[in-house]
Design a protein around this motif. Sequence first.
Motif, PDB file in Angstrom:
ATOM      1  N   GLY A   1     -18.325   9.652 -11.361  1.00 26.32           N
ATOM      2  CA  GLY A   1     -19.280   9.907 -10.288  1.00 26.32           C
ATOM      3  C   GLY A   1     -20.547   9.088 -10.387  1.00 26.32           C
ATOM      4  N   SER A   2     -20.789   8.427 -11.508  1.00 25.58           N
ATOM      5  CA  SER A   2     -21.989   7.612 -11.649  1.00 25.58           C
ATOM      6  C   SER A   2     -21.798   6.271 -10.955  1.00 25.58           C
ATOM      7  CB  SER A   2     -22.299   7.373 -13.129  1.00 25.58           C
ATOM      8  OG  SER A   2     -23.366   6.452 -13.266  1.00 25.58           O
ATOM      9  N   ARG A   3     -22.884   5.753 -10.427  1.00 26.92           N
ATOM     10  CA  ARG A   3     -22.838   4.415  -9.819  1.00 26.92           C
ATOM     11  C   ARG A   3     -23.097   3.320 -10.848  1.00 26.92           C
ATOM     12  NH1 ARG A   3     -26.807   5.076  -4.774  1.00 26.92           N
ATOM     13  NH2 ARG A   3     -27.933   6.334  -6.301  1.00 26.92           N
ATOM     14  N   TRP A   4     -23.400   3.701 -12.083  1.00 24.69           N
ATOM     15  CA  TRP A   4     -23.581   2.742 -13.167  1.00 24.69           C
ATOM     16  C   TRP A   4     -22.308   2.688 -14.008  1.00 24.69           C
ATOM     17  CZ3 TRP A   4     -27.458  -0.634 -14.115  1.00 24.69           C
ATOM     18  CH2 TRP A   4     -28.684  -0.425 -13.476  1.00 24.69           C
ATOM     19  N   THR A   5     -21.928   1.500 -14.410  1.00 27.42           N
ATOM     20  CA  THR A   5     -20.809   1.325 -15.326  1.00 27.42           C
ATOM     21  C   THR A   5     -21.218   0.361 -16.428  1.00 27.42           C
ATOM     22  OG1 THR A   5     -19.901  -0.467 -13.956  1.00 27.42           O
ATOM     23  CG2 THR A   5     -19.029   1.756 -13.602  1.00 27.42           C
TER      24      THR A   5
ATOM     25  N   PRO B   1     -24.942   0.375  -5.626  1.00 27.02           N
ATOM     26  CA  PRO B   1     -25.585   1.364  -4.751  1.00 27.02           C
ATOM     27  C   PRO B   1     -24.666   1.872  -3.655  1.00 27.02           C
ATOM     28  CG  PRO B   1     -27.004  -0.535  -5.119  1.00 27.02           C
ATOM     29  CD  PRO B   1     -25.657  -0.894  -5.647  1.00 27.02           C
ATOM     30  N   PHE B   2     -23.733   1.010  -3.217  1.00 23.29           N
ATOM     31  CA  PHE B   2     -22.828   1.390  -2.135  1.00 23.29           C
ATOM     32  C   PHE B   2     -21.401   1.444  -2.675  1.00 23.29           C
ATOM     33  CE2 PHE B   2     -26.198  -1.445  -0.531  1.00 23.29           C
ATOM     34  CZ  PHE B   2     -26.991  -0.465   0.052  1.00 23.29           C
ATOM     35  N   PRO B   3     -20.903   2.644  -2.971  1.00 27.09           N
ATOM     36  CA  PRO B   3     -19.582   2.751  -3.596  1.00 27.09           C
ATOM     37  C   PRO B   3     -18.440   2.305  -2.695  1.00 27.09           C
ATOM     38  CG  PRO B   3     -20.415   4.917  -2.974  1.00 27.09           C
ATOM     39  CD  PRO B   3     -21.534   3.950  -2.764  1.00 27.09           C
ATOM     40  N   PHE B   4     -18.690   2.289  -1.364  1.00 28.02           N
ATOM     41  CA  PHE B   4     -17.642   1.882  -0.438  1.00 28.02           C
ATOM     42  C   PHE B   4     -18.105   0.671   0.355  1.00 28.02           C
ATOM     43  CE2 PHE B   4     -17.385   6.510  -0.922  1.00 28.02           C
ATOM     44  CZ  PHE B   4     -16.110   6.615  -1.451  1.00 28.02           C
ATOM     45  N   ARG B   5     -17.182  -0.239   0.593  1.00 26.49           N
ATOM     46  CA  ARG B   5     -17.480  -1.417   1.398  1.00 26.49           C
ATOM     47  C   ARG B   5     -16.508  -1.472   2.564  1.00 26.49           C
ATOM     48  NH1 ARG B   5     -18.489  -6.213  -3.070  1.00 26.49           N
ATOM     49  NH2 ARG B   5     -19.434  -4.892  -4.663  1.00 26.49           N
TER      50      ARG B   5
END
Length: 439
Positions: free
Chosen positions: A146-150, A427-431
């Motif tokens: 669920g985090s946007r950081w990897t 920041p945007f998980p979907f494109r």
Amino acid sequence: MAEYGEPLSERELEVLQLVATGVTNKQIAHRLGISTNTVKVHLRNIFAKLGAESRTEATMIAIQQGWVAVPQEEAYPLPATAPPLPPSLPVPLPRHRRAALLLAALLAALGGILSWPRSSPAANPTGLLPPGGGGEQGQLVGLGEGSRWTERAQMPTRRAWLGLAAYAERLYAIGGEGPDGPSSSVEVYDPESDTWSRGTPKSTPVAYVAAALLGDRIFVPGGCADGGEALALAEAYRPATDTWEKVPSLPHPLCAYALAVHEGRIYLFGGTDGDSYLANTLVYIPEEGRWEERSPMPQPRALAAAAPLEGKIYVVGGYRDGRELTTCTAYDPQRDTWESCTPLTMARGGLGLVPLAGQLYAIGGGGWGGYLGFNEQYVSAEARWIAVETPLTREWQGAGIALLDQVIYAAGGYSDDYLSLTLAFEPFPFRIFIPATER
């Protein structure tokens, strides 16, 4: 995002009470039946709500507030004349037991600090910039589901105060400071294969620099050399040929500046020449091969960050006279004028600033004067900063920050030690891809 002064939840109180006993995050997770990442999130919220900067300080606050409960049989009996305590409140520890617990916690914290492998604290290159250390080693948090950081493959060389630039689907980490002083390293990251490789080293090792892509060259102006000397030398790297060349020098020695590219020109703001903090604004005009002085910033500062947005260049944060800054100013290149903008939520020096989709993202840059608990996003339509998640808490300065293919990358940095971490923020998980149509 938790804020200072908010009450602790029941779960946070449970975590804090276990912290006060000296157990590890893993032990807390086992006792409460939650993951270690969830424990880290609870700790981050606890620190933010209490204004604490360490487990020890949080424990002290818990004791002062009477939140640490001990079994009745372990406490000394109360005098017969003492009024009974309300049944909802835990029995407080006697004063000498409080002192003993605090001493034990402090000794445990000191033991952890002394046993942590680290290099010598980062050198103070000019006497005007903050030395490394003075904070606690940062904690990786929020990298779970669920985090946007990897977390990505680590840099071969751990370092801070480096330049990071993107070119042709690659990231180029240049210079910086490591355990042995200023570095000349050039390391290249390929996000597709998640691997690092090495490029031709820079001829002059430098730290406290930034890197800017202009055409097919990555410019690295000035910087601090070994011994803390600020340099006017400027060099440019050609990724296509893996070669370096000299370019027009700065008008004067400079390091710890903010750098941005706007409409085919490089803009450089503030920094230090080794003797004082500067408010200078310099612009590199490539067609003329020269640097030009422009209207200075309203106040001198070093270790700020700059990025273009909606025709202006925002210069935020910074460091001056022993403290980090919340300052935000915007430069208009067309008019050569400055104006104020909404200050950052927290003071940040040694941060990175990235423009993306009409917003600005301030990454890192905290820990000298306060606890780093979040990054920030500037919502231009509302002219305000909002909190966004950070992968490192407590302290994190001097990371190389760059944007590549809608992903914000952070490489290295300083967090009571030099880091080799590579972290990516989406920041945007979907494109959304709109296929081309043929007529």
